[in-house]
Design a protein around this motif. Sequence first.
Motif, PDB file in Angstrom:
ATOM      1  N   SER A   1       0.116  21.671  -3.429  1.00 48.37           N
ATOM      2  CA  SER A   1       1.253  22.369  -2.844  1.00 48.37           C
ATOM      3  C   SER A   1       0.821  23.170  -1.624  1.00 48.37           C
ATOM      4  CB  SER A   1       1.912  23.310  -3.866  1.00 48.37           C
ATOM      5  OG  SER A   1       1.025  24.318  -4.294  1.00 48.37           O
ATOM      6  N   ASP A   2       1.707  23.237  -0.627  1.00 47.06           N
ATOM      7  CA  ASP A   2       1.505  24.054   0.573  1.00 47.06           C
ATOM      8  C   ASP A   2       0.145  23.789   1.217  1.00 47.06           C
ATOM      9  OD1 ASP A   2       4.017  25.721   0.341  1.00 47.06           O
ATOM     10  OD2 ASP A   2       3.051  26.235  -1.559  1.00 47.06           O
ATOM     11  N   SER A   3      -0.232  22.528   1.272  1.00 46.91           N
ATOM     12  CA  SER A   3      -1.568  22.152   1.730  1.00 46.91           C
ATOM     13  C   SER A   3      -1.507  21.026   2.747  1.00 46.91           C
ATOM     14  CB  SER A   3      -2.437  21.736   0.539  1.00 46.91           C
ATOM     15  OG  SER A   3      -2.649  22.831  -0.341  1.00 46.91           O
ATOM     16  N   THR A   4      -2.652  20.758   3.383  1.00 52.01           N
ATOM     17  CA  THR A   4      -2.762  19.712   4.392  1.00 52.01           C
ATOM     18  C   THR A   4      -3.937  18.807   4.046  1.00 52.01           C
ATOM     19  OG1 THR A   4      -1.854  21.134   6.125  1.00 52.01           O
ATOM     20  CG2 THR A   4      -3.120  19.219   6.835  1.00 52.01           C
ATOM     21  N   VAL A   5      -3.693  17.487   4.084  1.00 48.27           N
ATOM     22  CA  VAL A   5      -4.744  16.497   3.864  1.00 48.27           C
ATOM     23  C   VAL A   5      -4.855  15.651   5.129  1.00 48.27           C
ATOM     24  CG1 VAL A   5      -5.560  14.583   2.445  1.00 48.27           C
ATOM     25  CG2 VAL A   5      -4.253  16.451   1.386  1.00 48.27           C
ATOM     26  N   GLY A   6      -5.940  15.792   5.860  1.00 45.33           N
ATOM     27  CA  GLY A   6      -6.154  15.068   7.100  1.00 45.33           C
ATOM     28  C   GLY A   6      -6.433  16.033   8.240  1.00 45.33           C
ATOM     29  N   PRO A   7      -6.927  15.433   9.339  1.00 45.75           N
ATOM     30  CA  PRO A   7      -7.275  14.016   9.534  1.00 45.75           C
ATOM     31  C   PRO A   7      -8.617  13.665   8.904  1.00 45.75           C
ATOM     32  CG  PRO A   7      -7.725  15.252  11.530  1.00 45.75           C
ATOM     33  CD  PRO A   7      -7.092  16.213  10.573  1.00 45.75           C
ATOM     34  N   SER A   8      -8.816  12.312   8.705  1.00 41.89           N
ATOM     35  CA  SER A   8     -10.092  11.829   8.205  1.00 41.89           C
ATOM     36  C   SER A   8     -10.208  10.342   8.483  1.00 41.89           C
ATOM     37  CB  SER A   8     -10.218  12.078   6.695  1.00 41.89           C
ATOM     38  OG  SER A   8      -9.392  11.177   5.982  1.00 41.89           O
ATOM     39  N   ASN A   9     -11.418   9.820   8.387  1.00 35.77           N
ATOM     40  CA  ASN A   9     -11.664   8.391   8.529  1.00 35.77           C
ATOM     41  C   ASN A   9     -11.744   7.720   7.166  1.00 35.77           C
ATOM     42  OD1 ASN A   9     -11.769   8.268  11.385  1.00 35.77           O
ATOM     43  ND2 ASN A   9     -13.811   9.182  11.329  1.00 35.77           N
ATOM     44  N   MET A  10     -10.884   8.134   6.249  1.00 37.12           N
ATOM     45  CA  MET A  10     -10.767   7.530   4.932  1.00 37.12           C
ATOM     46  C   MET A  10      -9.360   7.822   4.418  1.00 37.12           C
ATOM     47  SD  MET A  10     -12.998  10.257   2.659  1.00 37.12           S
ATOM     48  CE  MET A  10     -13.011   9.165   1.251  1.00 37.12           C
ATOM     49  N   PRO A  11      -8.915   7.162   3.330  1.00 36.01           N
ATOM     50  CA  PRO A  11      -7.580   7.464   2.803  1.00 36.01           C
ATOM     51  C   PRO A  11      -7.433   8.945   2.465  1.00 36.01           C
ATOM     52  CG  PRO A  11      -8.458   5.493   1.784  1.00 36.01           C
ATOM     53  CD  PRO A  11      -9.587   6.093   2.575  1.00 36.01           C
ATOM     54  N   GLY A  12      -6.202   9.425   2.566  1.00 29.56           N
ATOM     55  CA  GLY A  12      -5.971  10.827   2.253  1.00 29.56           C
ATOM     56  C   GLY A  12      -6.098  11.118   0.769  1.00 29.56           C
ATOM     57  N   ILE A  13      -5.312  10.382  -0.060  1.00 28.59           N
ATOM     58  CA  ILE A  13      -5.300  10.613  -1.503  1.00 28.59           C
ATOM     59  C   ILE A  13      -5.361   9.273  -2.216  1.00 28.59           C
ATOM     60  CG2 ILE A  13      -4.041  11.624  -3.437  1.00 28.59           C
ATOM     61  CD1 ILE A  13      -2.682  13.513  -1.458  1.00 28.59           C
ATOM     62  N   TRP A  14      -6.261   9.155  -3.195  1.00 23.71           N
ATOM     63  CA  TRP A  14      -6.479   7.924  -3.957  1.00 23.71           C
ATOM     64  C   TRP A  14      -6.211   8.223  -5.424  1.00 23.71           C
ATOM     65  CZ3 TRP A  14     -10.626   6.784  -7.475  1.00 23.71           C
ATOM     66  CH2 TRP A  14     -10.802   5.426  -7.774  1.00 23.71           C
ATOM     67  N   ILE A  15      -5.171   7.583  -5.988  1.00 28.57           N
ATOM     68  CA  ILE A  15      -4.804   7.792  -7.385  1.00 28.57           C
ATOM     69  C   ILE A  15      -4.943   6.457  -8.108  1.00 28.57           C
ATOM     70  CG2 ILE A  15      -3.078   8.665  -8.989  1.00 28.57           C
ATOM     71  CD1 ILE A  15      -4.012  10.766  -6.992  1.00 28.57           C
ATOM     72  N   ASP A  16      -5.934   6.354  -8.978  1.00 27.52           N
ATOM     73  CA  ASP A  16      -6.245   5.117  -9.680  1.00 27.52           C
ATOM     74  C   ASP A  16      -5.868   5.273 -11.155  1.00 27.52           C
ATOM     75  OD1 ASP A  16      -7.198   2.669 -10.454  1.00 27.52           O
ATOM     76  OD2 ASP A  16      -9.315   3.213 -10.325  1.00 27.52           O
ATOM     77  N   GLY A  17      -4.560   5.161 -11.433  1.00 26.96           N
ATOM     78  CA  GLY A  17      -4.083   5.325 -12.794  1.00 26.96           C
ATOM     79  C   GLY A  17      -3.790   6.761 -13.177  1.00 26.96           C
ATOM     80  N   GLY A  18      -3.951   7.687 -12.258  1.00 28.35           N
ATOM     81  CA  GLY A  18      -3.694   9.093 -12.522  1.00 28.35           C
ATOM     82  C   GLY A  18      -2.310   9.518 -12.080  1.00 28.35           C
ATOM     83  N   VAL A  19      -2.126  10.825 -11.974  1.00 24.03           N
ATOM     84  CA  VAL A  19      -0.833  11.431 -11.658  1.00 24.03           C
ATOM     85  C   VAL A  19      -0.993  12.343 -10.445  1.00 24.03           C
ATOM     86  CG1 VAL A  19       1.020  12.926 -12.498  1.00 24.03           C
ATOM     87  CG2 VAL A  19      -0.127  11.343 -14.075  1.00 24.03           C
ATOM     88  N   LEU A  20      -0.050  12.228  -9.517  1.00 28.16           N
ATOM     89  CA  LEU A  20      -0.057  13.055  -8.309  1.00 28.16           C
ATOM     90  C   LEU A  20       1.264  13.782  -8.175  1.00 28.16           C
ATOM     91  CD1 LEU A  20      -1.265  13.899  -5.511  1.00 28.16           C
ATOM     92  CD2 LEU A  20      -0.169  11.837  -4.580  1.00 28.16           C
ATOM     93  N   SER A  21       1.185  15.076  -7.921  1.00 25.63           N
ATOM     94  CA  SER A  21       2.360  15.885  -7.627  1.00 25.63           C
ATOM     95  C   SER A  21       2.122  16.601  -6.305  1.00 25.63           C
ATOM     96  CB  SER A  21       2.597  16.907  -8.749  1.00 25.63           C
ATOM     97  OG  SER A  21       3.617  17.822  -8.401  1.00 25.63           O
ATOM     98  N   VAL A  22       3.025  16.378  -5.326  1.00 24.98           N
ATOM     99  CA  VAL A  22       2.874  16.964  -3.995  1.00 24.98           C
ATOM    100  C   VAL A  22       4.148  17.727  -3.637  1.00 24.98           C
ATOM    101  CG1 VAL A  22       2.486  16.495  -1.540  1.00 24.98           C
ATOM    102  CG2 VAL A  22       1.388  15.053  -3.274  1.00 24.98           C
ATOM    103  N   SER A  23       3.995  18.946  -3.157  1.00 28.29           N
ATOM    104  CA  SER A  23       5.151  19.710  -2.694  1.00 28.29           C
ATOM    105  C   SER A  23       4.783  20.526  -1.454  1.00 28.29           C
ATOM    106  CB  SER A  23       5.677  20.643  -3.791  1.00 28.29           C
ATOM    107  OG  SER A  23       4.701  21.583  -4.189  1.00 28.29           O
ATOM    108  N   ARG A  24       5.683  20.543  -0.499  1.00 30.89           N
ATOM    109  CA  ARG A  24       5.554  21.353   0.721  1.00 30.89           C
ATOM    110  C   ARG A  24       4.200  21.153   1.406  1.00 30.89           C
ATOM    111  NH1 ARG A  24       7.235  24.432  -3.316  1.00 30.89           N
ATOM    112  NH2 ARG A  24       5.198  25.463  -3.409  1.00 30.89           N
ATOM    113  N   SER A  25       3.792  19.901   1.525  1.00 28.48           N
ATOM    114  CA  SER A  25       2.476  19.594   2.067  1.00 28.48           C
ATOM    115  C   SER A  25       2.560  18.524   3.148  1.00 28.48           C
ATOM    116  CB  SER A  25       1.537  19.130   0.948  1.00 28.48           C
ATOM    117  OG  SER A  25       1.301  20.182   0.021  1.00 28.48           O
ATOM    118  N   THR A  26       1.490  18.403   3.922  1.00 28.72           N
ATOM    119  CA  THR A  26       1.392  17.420   5.002  1.00 28.72           C
ATOM    120  C   THR A  26       0.175  16.537   4.780  1.00 28.72           C
ATOM    121  OG1 THR A  26       2.444  18.915   6.584  1.00 28.72           O
ATOM    122  CG2 THR A  26       1.151  17.103   7.487  1.00 28.72           C
TER     123      THR A  26
END
Length: 340
Positions: free
Chosen positions: A214-239
């Motif tokens: 929440s309320d966070s920023t992922v990037g920039p990078s030279n790889m994927p931002g978020i990788w979910i392999d069978g897990g759970v992701l919750s994102v709010s108010r983020s970039t």
Amino acid sequence: STVTSTVAGFGGGGVYNYLGSVSSFTSRYRWNRAGAYGGGVGIDAGSFYSSGDVVRGNHSSGSGGGLNLNATTPVTVLNADISLNSSSSFGGGVAGIGVETQIEGSRIFSNKGSRGGGFAVLEGNTRVIRTVVAYNRNTDTAPQIYNGGGGAYIEAGDCQVSGCRFVGNHTTYAGSSIMLNANRSVSINNSVFTQGTGSFGQLGAPQSATIHLSDSTVGPSNMPGIWIDGGVLSVSRSTIHNNTGGFYGGGIQLRRGATASIGNSTISGNQALSGGGIYLESGFGGSSADLVNTTLYGNSANQGGNVYISPSSDVAFTIMNTIIGNPLSGGNCAGKIVTS
């Protein structure tokens, strides 16, 4: 006080504490070595309070190259410089094993460990607050699905991250900033993850693991931002922006039954061969994503510039009050046909 260049055959190269209480103020633990754990400081069933300490250049053959905190009471580390430490096991800089560990106002810089180059959570609850975690790396040999955690690795226990910056961390597999073990969780608030390097995701969660962002920023990078392999992701108010994802999911990759709930967020400027913004993979029950009040724009791919949805009945993609538009390449959406 300064403790430097000492060697312990077992725990605590610089300082070892068993069942006692240690308070350390503006101390220096440098270039110490431990045969088992805690190259700089090893706390074993005691208590530890640290303020303004420098923990630098220490090494352990076990966990906690700088600090190994196996405490029976809450541990506090304030305004520390934890840098250039190494571990042959978990937690190049810090290993948190006790009931509760809090790291606040600190710098965790250029450490390396098998999993969790910067820090590792091995038990209990760890809170990391207003701390810079930069240019750490994990050293486990890839590929192993749970390997990773250039900045941090959550092996057991849980972790809360607030007001932190993760910069330039490297993973041999997944989670350049943070990688979770199965069934673990991390709650992230008001933090930045940038310039990570590796294969799969600045943030990584395998089966049954959970990331709350929440309320966070992922990037920039030279790889994927978020990788979910069978897990759970919750994102709010983020970039999630300007990540380059290789084959699948520049911004977010959901695979093998992963689920995501994304609200009031922006996913833009990400790039991959398929699914520049979001990639949803079929199989293992299928991946799913629910987007509410979210904007995907300016992402690019060969197919599915903004979104790629695997053409399978087990994949679900739901949107409400959401804008998906202006892809740089690859079309807006690709894969499964969405009619409503």
